[in-house]
Design a protein around this motif. Structure first.
Motif, PDB file in Angstrom:
ATOM      1  N   LEU A 164       0.841  -1.206   0.000  1.00  0.00           N
ATOM      2  CA  LEU A 164       0.000   0.000   0.000  1.00  0.00           C
ATOM      3  C   LEU A 164       0.877   1.257   0.000  1.00  0.00           C
ATOM      4  CD1 LEU A 164      -2.713  -1.114   2.578  1.00  0.00           C
ATOM      5  CD2 LEU A 164      -3.053  -0.765   0.125  1.00  0.00           C
ATOM      6  N   PHE A 165       1.992   1.192   0.725  1.00  0.00           N
ATOM      7  CA  PHE A 165       2.939   2.317   0.742  1.00  0.00           C
ATOM      8  C   PHE A 165       3.510   2.535  -0.658  1.00  0.00           C
ATOM      9  CE2 PHE A 165       7.020   4.398   1.399  1.00  0.00           C
ATOM     10  CZ  PHE A 165       6.719   5.368   2.346  1.00  0.00           C
ATOM     11  N   ALA A 166       3.860   1.442  -1.330  1.00  0.00           N
ATOM     12  CA  ALA A 166       4.402   1.532  -2.689  1.00  0.00           C
ATOM     13  C   ALA A 166       3.365   2.110  -3.657  1.00  0.00           C
ATOM     14  CB  ALA A 166       4.862   0.162  -3.170  1.00  0.00           C
ATOM     15  N   ALA A 167       2.099   1.693  -3.497  1.00  0.00           N
ATOM     16  CA  ALA A 167       1.031   2.229  -4.348  1.00  0.00           C
ATOM     17  C   ALA A 167       0.864   3.724  -4.110  1.00  0.00           C
ATOM     18  CB  ALA A 167      -0.281   1.495  -4.059  1.00  0.00           C
ATOM     19  N   GLY A 168       0.969   4.124  -2.845  1.00  0.00           N
ATOM     20  CA  GLY A 168       0.882   5.546  -2.521  1.00  0.00           C
ATOM     21  C   GLY A 168       2.034   6.336  -3.119  1.00  0.00           C
ATOM     22  N   MET A 169       3.222   5.749  -3.116  1.00  0.00           N
ATOM     23  CA  MET A 169       4.373   6.440  -3.712  1.00  0.00           C
ATOM     24  C   MET A 169       4.163   6.665  -5.208  1.00  0.00           C
ATOM     25  SD  MET A 169       7.864   5.157  -1.837  1.00  0.00           S
ATOM     26  CE  MET A 169       7.764   3.461  -2.404  1.00  0.00           C
ATOM     27  N   LEU A 170       3.538   5.694  -5.874  1.00  0.00           N
ATOM     28  CA  LEU A 170       3.252   5.878  -7.302  1.00  0.00           C
ATOM     29  C   LEU A 170       2.325   7.069  -7.520  1.00  0.00           C
ATOM     30  CD1 LEU A 170       3.562   4.856 -10.209  1.00  0.00           C
ATOM     31  CD2 LEU A 170       1.562   3.402  -9.828  1.00  0.00           C
ATOM     32  N   SER A 171       1.369   7.246  -6.626  1.00  0.00           N
ATOM     33  CA  SER A 171       0.471   8.399  -6.755  1.00  0.00           C
ATOM     34  C   SER A 171       1.254   9.697  -6.643  1.00  0.00           C
ATOM     35  CB  SER A 171      -0.631   8.343  -5.688  1.00  0.00           C
ATOM     36  OG  SER A 171      -0.176   8.795  -4.436  1.00  0.00           O
ATOM     37  N   GLY A 172       2.308   9.708  -5.809  1.00  0.00           N
ATOM     38  CA  GLY A 172       3.148  10.897  -5.686  1.00  0.00           C
ATOM     39  C   GLY A 172       3.877  11.214  -6.972  1.00  0.00           C
ATOM     40  N   VAL A 173       4.285  10.180  -7.693  1.00  0.00           N
ATOM     41  CA  VAL A 173       4.930  10.385  -8.997  1.00  0.00           C
ATOM     42  C   VAL A 173       3.943  11.014  -9.980  1.00  0.00           C
ATOM     43  CG1 VAL A 173       6.010   9.225 -10.971  1.00  0.00           C
ATOM     44  CG2 VAL A 173       6.530   8.471  -8.638  1.00  0.00           C
ATOM     45  N   PHE A 174       2.714  10.511  -9.963  1.00  0.00           N
ATOM     46  CA  PHE A 174       1.686  11.026 -10.876  1.00  0.00           C
ATOM     47  C   PHE A 174       1.394  12.506 -10.602  1.00  0.00           C
ATOM     48  CE2 PHE A 174       1.156   6.771 -12.128  1.00  0.00           C
ATOM     49  CZ  PHE A 174       0.315   6.718 -13.224  1.00  0.00           C
TER      50      PHE A 174
END
Length: 292
Positions: free
Chosen positions: A104-114
């Motif tokens: 879930l943390f990794a998925a959240g980090m992807l949102s930060g990239v977006f």
């Protein structure tokens, strides 16, 4: 861990995230101008502010200044939640998979990239306009004029100055944001109940605390980013390392948490409303378009 009875839909996350962004804007507190020495403040409190605004400006006065923030924030949060939904979906081997907290943390980090693609130029312009307002200069007449002049002076790199620092802020902060929210939802879910049945007060508390955790991670790189984005060209040849060195040398380590109290006071109600809006919108979308 969280139950996930329905397949993850990044598109639904996009739409529900946009609605969550609107809810965030609507609960942000409006500030009054400081009173002159020897004069009483313009408003004595929330009720007095509501009454005087209604008398002087009518119902529309209560929503003054909301259009521009909504236009800016809605796509940002839509993309943010879309990135989180996509990040979760990419890590699932099948729709029934329940993700771990690191996932879930990794998925959240992807949102930060977006979101960085939207945030970096927007915040570069915002910082320059804020510095201009405090200094009394009049180089830029507005956001569009600022973007135009930055492009004329430095090209696209001038508009996206500070992108690396924006990534350093948003990637870990977004990971913490979403992981904390999902973790708290699981903790707050009574035994024998599903996460999707969580009550409104508990969603608000989970969202508010997630916002606080987000900004606890984001404030130091945000301070560095703002200093770097408003600096004259060439002042920091080594990027954020020069900014960090100068800031700690001149103002100490605590300067990395400038504005901490003000940010935290705003973070809880704003993000509580954002996540509640997201959950309400998701329930509506799951009901209205179950196969989307």
């Amino acid at each position: 861990m969280a139950d996930q009875p329905k397949p993850i839909s990044p598109l639904k996350n996009l739409l529900a995230g946009g609605f969550g962004g609107i809810c965030l804007v609507l609960v942000r507190l409006q500030t009054q101008p400081p009173s002159l020495p020897g004069q009483p403040p313009l408003y004595s409190g929330t009720t007095d502010c509501f009454r005087k605004t209604l008398i002087r400006e009518g119902v529309t006065g209560l929503y003054r200044g909301m259009t521009t923030p909504i236009i800016g924030v809605t796509p940002m949060f839509a993309v943010c939640f879309f990135g989180f939904g996509l990040g979760k979906k990419l890590q699932q081997k099948c729709p029934e998979d329940v993700l771990t907290y690191p996932q879930l943390f990794a998925a959240g980090m992807l949102s930060g990239v977006f979101t960085t693609g939207i945030m970096a130029p927007g915040e570069r312009i915002k910082c320059l306009l804020q510095i201009q307002a405090s200094s009394g200069e009049s180089k830029y007449t507005g956001a569009m004029d600022c973007a135009k002049k930055l492009y004329q002076e430095s090209g696209i790199r001038g508009i996206y100055k500070g992108t690396v620092l924006t990534l350093m802020r948003d990637v870990p902060a977004s990971g913490m944001y979403f992981m904390t929210y999902e973790w708290l939802k699981n903790i707050f879910t009574p035994e024998g109940k599903r996460v999707s049945e969580l009550s409104v007060p508990r969603i608000l508390v989970a969202g508010g605390i997630a916002g606080i955790f987000n900004w606890a991670v984001a404030i130091p790189p945000d301070v560095l980013k703002s200093r770097f984005q408003t600096a004259p060209p060439g002042k920091y040849p080594n990027g954020f390392r020069d900014v960090l060195r100068e800031l700690i040398r001149d103002e100490g380590v605590t300067s990395l948490y400038k504005g901490f109290n003000a940010v935290m006071i705003r973070a809880f109600p704003a993000n509580a409303a954002c996540f509640l809006g997201f959950e309400v919108a998701m329930k509506f979308l799951n009901w209205a378009t179950p196969n989307l």
